[in-house]
Design a protein around this motif. Structure first.
Motif, PDB file in Angstrom:
ATOM      1  N   ILE A 724     -78.294  74.193 -37.128  1.00 16.22           N
ATOM      2  CA  ILE A 724     -78.543  72.675 -37.015  1.00 16.22           C
ATOM      3  C   ILE A 724     -78.783  72.272 -35.631  1.00 16.22           C
ATOM      4  N   ALA A 725     -78.096  72.893 -34.702  1.00 18.35           N
ATOM      5  CA  ALA A 725     -78.203  72.447 -33.276  1.00 18.35           C
ATOM      6  C   ALA A 725     -79.607  72.490 -32.897  1.00 18.35           C
ATOM      7  N   LYS A 726     -80.613  73.235 -33.476  1.00 14.07           N
ATOM      8  CA  LYS A 726     -82.056  73.481 -33.222  1.00 14.07           C
ATOM      9  C   LYS A 726     -82.821  72.178 -33.846  1.00 14.07           C
ATOM     10  N   LEU A 727     -82.376  71.324 -34.528  1.00 10.13           N
ATOM     11  CA  LEU A 727     -83.089  70.202 -35.223  1.00 10.13           C
ATOM     12  C   LEU A 727     -82.927  69.158 -34.218  1.00 10.13           C
ATOM     13  N   LYS A 728     -83.862  68.934 -33.329  1.00  9.57           N
ATOM     14  CA  LYS A 728     -83.844  67.711 -32.116  1.00  9.57           C
ATOM     15  C   LYS A 728     -83.838  66.362 -32.839  1.00  9.57           C
ATOM     16  N   SER A 729     -84.156  66.093 -33.928  1.00 12.53           N
ATOM     17  CA  SER A 729     -84.339  64.827 -34.556  1.00 12.53           C
ATOM     18  C   SER A 729     -83.433  64.358 -35.409  1.00 12.53           C
ATOM     19  N   ILE A 730     -82.235  65.145 -35.940  1.00 16.89           N
ATOM     20  CA  ILE A 730     -81.287  64.996 -36.790  1.00 16.89           C
ATOM     21  C   ILE A 730     -80.441  63.776 -36.443  1.00 16.89           C
ATOM     22  N   GLN A 731     -80.377  62.749 -37.254  1.00 19.32           N
ATOM     23  CA  GLN A 731     -79.684  61.723 -37.334  1.00 19.32           C
ATOM     24  C   GLN A 731     -78.301  61.678 -38.450  1.00 19.32           C
ATOM     25  N   ILE A 732     -78.726  62.047 -39.604  1.00 16.88           N
ATOM     26  CA  ILE A 732     -77.733  61.861 -40.654  1.00 16.88           C
ATOM     27  C   ILE A 732     -77.554  63.473 -41.232  1.00 16.88           C
ATOM     28  N   LEU A 733     -76.291  63.845 -41.083  1.00 18.29           N
ATOM     29  CA  LEU A 733     -76.027  65.503 -41.607  1.00 18.29           C
ATOM     30  C   LEU A 733     -74.981  65.264 -42.620  1.00 18.29           C
ATOM     31  N   THR A 734     -74.959  65.998 -43.745  1.00 11.29           N
ATOM     32  CA  THR A 734     -74.133  66.316 -44.789  1.00 11.29           C
ATOM     33  C   THR A 734     -73.984  67.775 -45.043  1.00 11.29           C
ATOM     34  N   VAL A 735     -72.869  68.408 -44.806  1.00 14.47           N
ATOM     35  CA  VAL A 735     -72.666  69.847 -45.047  1.00 14.47           C
ATOM     36  C   VAL A 735     -71.401  70.002 -45.938  1.00 14.47           C
ATOM     37  N   SER A 736     -71.650  70.780 -46.983  1.00 16.80           N
ATOM     38  CA  SER A 736     -70.858  71.016 -48.279  1.00 16.80           C
ATOM     39  C   SER A 736     -70.584  72.580 -48.224  1.00 16.80           C
ATOM     40  N   LEU A 737     -69.165  72.956 -47.965  1.00 18.63           N
ATOM     41  CA  LEU A 737     -69.031  74.117 -48.040  1.00 18.63           C
ATOM     42  C   LEU A 737     -68.548  74.431 -49.806  1.00 18.63           C
ATOM     43  N   LEU A 738     -69.054  75.419 -50.204  1.00 17.41           N
ATOM     44  CA  LEU A 738     -68.598  75.626 -51.807  1.00 17.41           C
ATOM     45  C   LEU A 738     -67.830  77.029 -52.071  1.00 17.41           C
ATOM     46  N   ASN A 739     -68.285  78.125 -51.559  1.00 19.87           N
ATOM     47  CA  ASN A 739     -67.850  79.348 -51.556  1.00 19.87           C
ATOM     48  C   ASN A 739     -67.322  79.877 -50.418  1.00 19.87           C
ATOM     49  N   VAL A 740     -67.186  79.067 -49.237  1.00 16.26           N
ATOM     50  CA  VAL A 740     -67.125  79.601 -48.008  1.00 16.26           C
ATOM     51  C   VAL A 740     -65.614  78.981 -47.510  1.00 16.26           C
ATOM     52  N   GLN A 741     -64.716  79.791 -46.965  1.00 13.40           N
ATOM     53  CA  GLN A 741     -63.338  79.373 -46.583  1.00 13.40           C
ATOM     54  C   GLN A 741     -63.141  78.191 -45.819  1.00 13.40           C
ATOM     55  N   PHE A 742     -63.847  78.355 -44.457  1.00  8.24           N
ATOM     56  CA  PHE A 742     -63.370  77.215 -43.506  1.00  8.24           C
ATOM     57  C   PHE A 742     -64.790  77.043 -42.598  1.00  8.24           C
ATOM     58  N   PHE A 743     -64.777  75.593 -42.243  1.00  2.00           N
ATOM     59  CA  PHE A 743     -65.862  75.191 -41.351  1.00  2.00           C
ATOM     60  C   PHE A 743     -65.701  76.107 -40.043  1.00  2.00           C
ATOM     61  N   PRO A 744     -66.846  76.563 -39.733  1.00  3.53           N
ATOM     62  CA  PRO A 744     -66.989  77.166 -38.184  1.00  3.53           C
ATOM     63  C   PRO A 744     -67.101  76.142 -37.303  1.00  3.53           C
ATOM     64  N   THR A 745     -67.067  76.526 -35.853  1.00  2.54           N
ATOM     65  CA  THR A 745     -67.003  75.600 -34.749  1.00  2.54           C
ATOM     66  C   THR A 745     -68.038  74.694 -34.880  1.00  2.54           C
TER      67      THR A 745
END
Length: 875
Positions: A724-745
């Motif tokens: 996601i850091a490579k998205l140079k124009s990103i303004q709105i971001l939603t990230v949902s973890l479903l089967n993943v334990q914890f958010f990374p850094t």
């Protein structure tokens, strides 16, 4: 209004010449000449309708130009359909040859290729020749219409002032009068009156402006009059004046009327011969040392007060100016020292009280009349002007006639009062042509409909209402939306992340939009339940179907040149897809917008394979369990694809080669199946995509992606924010973890310099202490996360640009929170779903600009008084 249509068509001609240059090379000069003729004709349309509205010759002349403009658009759109049909036919020939075996490669295939090529060139020549003839016919029609101006003496309609129509004279007079006459007993606005009275009477010595703004008929002038005539005001200010500005103002005339008002109507004759500069000097001199109050009513342009204020000295003695306006920009830019007050709509009880004062002066209220009355008052939406007119009208009717008024409430109000329509029409007439079309488009939506602003913007772009220039069209559309809100023509609905998420239109303004759109033959509305069709003309370009089992039967009688088809399933009674879609693609090939909403998600149906016949289609939205044919990939102009499937296991998703839709700007749906989205350089919105697609995508190719909704459920432990850091124009971001334990850094997000709005759904052990460093520009943050042990406030309060924060239900289960001094310097809205909170320590200086606090009810939690005053309901 017609100038808006003609200007729009002129712009479309220009777009065709630029975007489809290769196809128009043989007739470019003819199209440019037609464009110039329309531009020239449009110069005479600007004021024709308004100044000669009662003249049947002018009405017919204007109608003829409108029809020719529509014909111009039709000719070019049809030309492109023929060109694309020939391309498809040519591709079929090529495809057949490509499948030939090596044994057939020889003289015969070469001969076929030569014949196909020469045949294709011949067809192209015929097509260009035909459109050339049609353009010549249109130019002749324009020439005839131009000659009629001279034959019937219409050549000076733009400058002719003598003998103006009675309707135009009435409109001019209306502009010069108060927008809402004074009422001795003003209902509602008790708190507003007290607040503004305090501003007028406070001890601030410097002169400043109080700007009251809101929609027409809301009571701005009435409120200003109540303040102006208050006994405490009369005692404090030694001299006062009132002047109504309106749209067509003259500064010298305004100065003369102010001088006359200050002198109680006694104006020496010498003032009549004064220049504007002399009037300014005289007024400035006469006000020296005075504590004055001046009301500048009904201001439409910020230059109006700017042209007057030089005449008003700042005597440092508490002088005040009240400005009323419908336009937020005028209110905000009136003066360096301005107190801005947005006038609200009346609440339910205030509306009923105002209605009773007007309606029940001649007879007693009973249970039946109260029920009818409350039903009609609710339809007025808190607009005082509508309530006053309604109450006054019903006071003259027998109780038995109230039902008839209720069934046709807006028609009765229009017939009973010129103010109702004309005062609201003033705001519409003041719009530039681009905004006129955007406002009229709102007539497509059902009554009391909550309009999703993202959807509305995509529709405006697809319709061609937004210009192609250096700016991104969606940004321009956002500005248009805000301008209509600031001009009090649209009301804000739900606010999401500091942005207007939904909007609505007051029923009276919607009725105005329908009326104007009907005059332009722009929109047809079919509503079977209400047994109404707001336009019966078969030549309408846009159709909105609201409800009814036979809702789509009206398509059989519709104009085949239909550009927009919106189908709203308001009652779950619409027919299935199969009853109308199979013929849609062959009958309505000019469609640019197609939306079908169906409440029954259990349908098992398909889009037709010939969907690619809709070559002009830019916006496609459908709901239900659909099977999508690969032919959808041939829709080269498609910009918005919004697909919502049911949960059926055999329901097909989009073709994986979605990347072939090079023009696609917005892809929205439940995108479960892996897709190839590389090289979609125009893509701005990607919603509800899974990581099985995202991990196989090179984000560096998505150079324009501004909004991403990503669900992580397949690649356990493999997801990071590095991609996601490579998205140079990103303004709105939603990230949902479903089967993943914890958010990374979150550290990689520090490279997203334009990221403004962030939503995280999932689990997080603790917030990173450097969150304010990782997310320096984030303005709104929603943490729907769980298992935080430590108080999140000491970390979040360091995010200096944060204006909106929401903590989800399981985000923090602790008993105590602390906000330190200078914490959250820009936070305006705070939402807390914490039930376990027992102590909230807020130091002096924390949350200095908070204006909204939403939280669960806590019986033992004590809040400072300043926070109690900003409590809002939690929904």
């Amino acid at each position: 209004m017609v100038d808006a249509v003609v200007s729009y068509v002129v712009k479309r001609l220009g777009d065709y010449l630029i975007q489809e240059a290769a196809f128009f090379r043989g007739i470019r000069s003819e199209v440019e000449s037609l464009q110039k003729d329309l531009e020239w004709m449009n110069c005479f349309l600007k004021d024709a309708e308004e100044k000669q509205v009662d003249n049947p010759l002018i009405r017919q002349w204007v109608s003829d130009i409108r029809d020719i403009a529509f014909d111009c658009e039709d000719v070019l759109d049809e030309f492109m359909i023929k060109v694309r049909d020939e391309e498809i036919a040519s591709d079929i020939v090529k495809g057949g040859e490509g499948q030939s075996s090596k044994r057939k490669r020889g003289l015969l295939p070469t001969f076929k290729k030569s014949v196909a090529k020469s045949s294709r060139k011949g067809k192209e020549k015929v097509t260009v020749y035909n459109i050339g003839k049609e353009i010549e016919t249109l130019k002749k029609k324009l020439s005839v219409v131009s000659q009629r101006r001279q034959e019937y003496g219409l050549e000076n309609i733009n400058v002719k002032r003598e003998g103006e129509s009675p309707a135009f004279c009435r409109l001019k007079q209306l502009r010069k009068t108060n927008s809402f006459s004074f009422e001795e007993n003003v209902v509602g606005y008790k708190d507003e009156t007290g607040e503004l009275l305090g501003k007028l009477l406070d001890d601030e010595p410097r002169r400043y402006v109080i700007s009251i703004w809101g929609t027409g008929g809301l009571g701005k002038t009435t409120l200003a009059g109540k303040l102006y005539n208050n006994s405490a005001i009369i005692q404090k200010f030694s001299c006062s004046a009132w002047v109504s500005v309106s749209q067509d103002y003259n500064t010298q005339d305004l100065l003369g009327r102010i001088i006359k008002s200050f002198n109680s109507g006694n104006t020496p004759e010498k003032f009549e011969r004064m220049s504007q500069d002399d009037m300014e000097r005289h007024l400035h001199k006469s006000l020296q040392g005075c504590r004055y109050l001046v009301v500048v009513d009904d201001v439409w342009h910020k230059e109006a007060w700017a042209s007057l204020k030089r005449a008003f000295p700042d005597n440092k003695n508490g002088s005040r100016v009240i400005i009323t306006t419908r336009i937020k920009d005028v209110a905000e830019r009136s003066d360096q020292r301005t107190h801005i007050h947005e006038l609200r709509f009346l609440n339910q009880e205030e509306s009923w009280q105002l209605f009773c004062e007007k309606a029940f002066c001649n007879f007693n209220i009973d249970e039946g009349l109260e029920k009818l009355g409350r039903e009609m008052v609710e339809k007025c939406g808190g607009l005082p002007l509508a309530i006053v007119v309604l109450g006054s009208l019903l006071s003259t009717k027998k109780p038995q006639a109230w039902n008839l008024v209720r069934d046709n409430i807006w028609r009765h109000l229009r017939n009973d009062s010129i103010q109702i329509t004309q005062l609201l029409a003033l705001s519409f007439n003041d719009l530039p042509y681009q905004l006129k079309l955007c406002f009229l488009y709102l007539s497509n939506f059902p009554e009391d409909f909550e309009i999703n602003t993202e959807k509305l913007i995509h529709l405006w772009v697809a319709e061609g209402y937004i210009p192609h220039d250096e700016e991104i069209m969606e940004d321009v559309a956002h500005n248009y939306l805000n301008e209509l809100i600031n001009r009090s023509l649209i009301q804000k609905g739900e606010i999401r992340f500091g942005m207007v998420g939904t909007c609505r239109v007051h029923d009276l303004l919607r009725d105005l939009a329908i009326q104007k759109a009907k005059e332009l033959n722009l929109v047809q509305i079919y509503d079977e339940i209400r047994n109404s069709a707001h336009s019966s003309k078969v030549s309408c370009r846009r159709l909105a179907i609201y409800s009814g089992k036979n809702g789509t039967s009206c398509l059989q009688h519709c104009n085949p040149l239909l550009r927009s088809l919106l189908i709203f399933d308001l009652c779950g009674e619409l027919p299935t897809y199969e009853q109308f879609i199979p013929t849609l693609c062959t009958r309505f090939r000019f469609l640019r917008v197609l939306e079908f909403e169906h409440r029954s998600l259990s349908q098992r149906c398909s889009l037709p394979k010939d969907i690619d016949k809709l070559i002009h289609l830019k916006y496609l939205r459908f709901e239900g369990a659909l099977k999508i044919p690969k032919s959808i990939l041939n829709l080269s102009n498609l910009e918005t694809l919004h697909c919502h499937w049911g949960l059926l296991p055999d329901c097909n998703s989009l073709p994986t080669e979605i990347w072939k839709l090079k023009s696609l700007r917005h892809l929205i749906g439940r995108l479960v199946v892996p897709l190839r989205i590389d090289n979609m350089t125009n893509l701005q919105t990607l919603k509800n995509v899974r990581d099985n697609t995202w991990t196989k995508t090179n984000p560096e190719t998505l150079v324009n992606l501004r909004e991403l909704h990503l669900s992580v459920c397949y690649e356990r432990g493999k997801f990071t924010f590095d991609s996601i850091a490579k998205l140079k124009s990103i303004q709105i971001l939603t990230v949902s973890l479903l089967n993943v334990q914890f958010f990374p850094t979150l550290q990689p997000l520090s490279h997203c310099r334009y990221l403004r709005h962030l939503i995280l759904n999932g689990k997080m052990e603790k917030l990173p202490g450097e969150m304010h460093v990782f997310l320096p520009n984030v303005e709104s943050l929603l943490l729907n996360i769980s298992q935080l042990v430590d108080d999140p406030m000491p970390i979040l309060e360091k995010m200096l640009n944060l204006t909106e924060l929401e903590l989800g239900r399981f985000c923090y289960s602790g008993k105590k929170m602390v906000c330190t001094a200078k914490g959250f310097p820009r936070l305006e809205i705070l939402t807390l779903h914490t039930k376990d909170l027992e102590e909230w320590q807020i130091e002096e200086g924390a949350l200095p600009v908070l204006r909204g606090l939403k939280m669960e009810k806590h019986s033992q939690l004590k809040l400072p008084e300043r926070l109690k005053s900003v409590l809002l309901p939690l929904r």
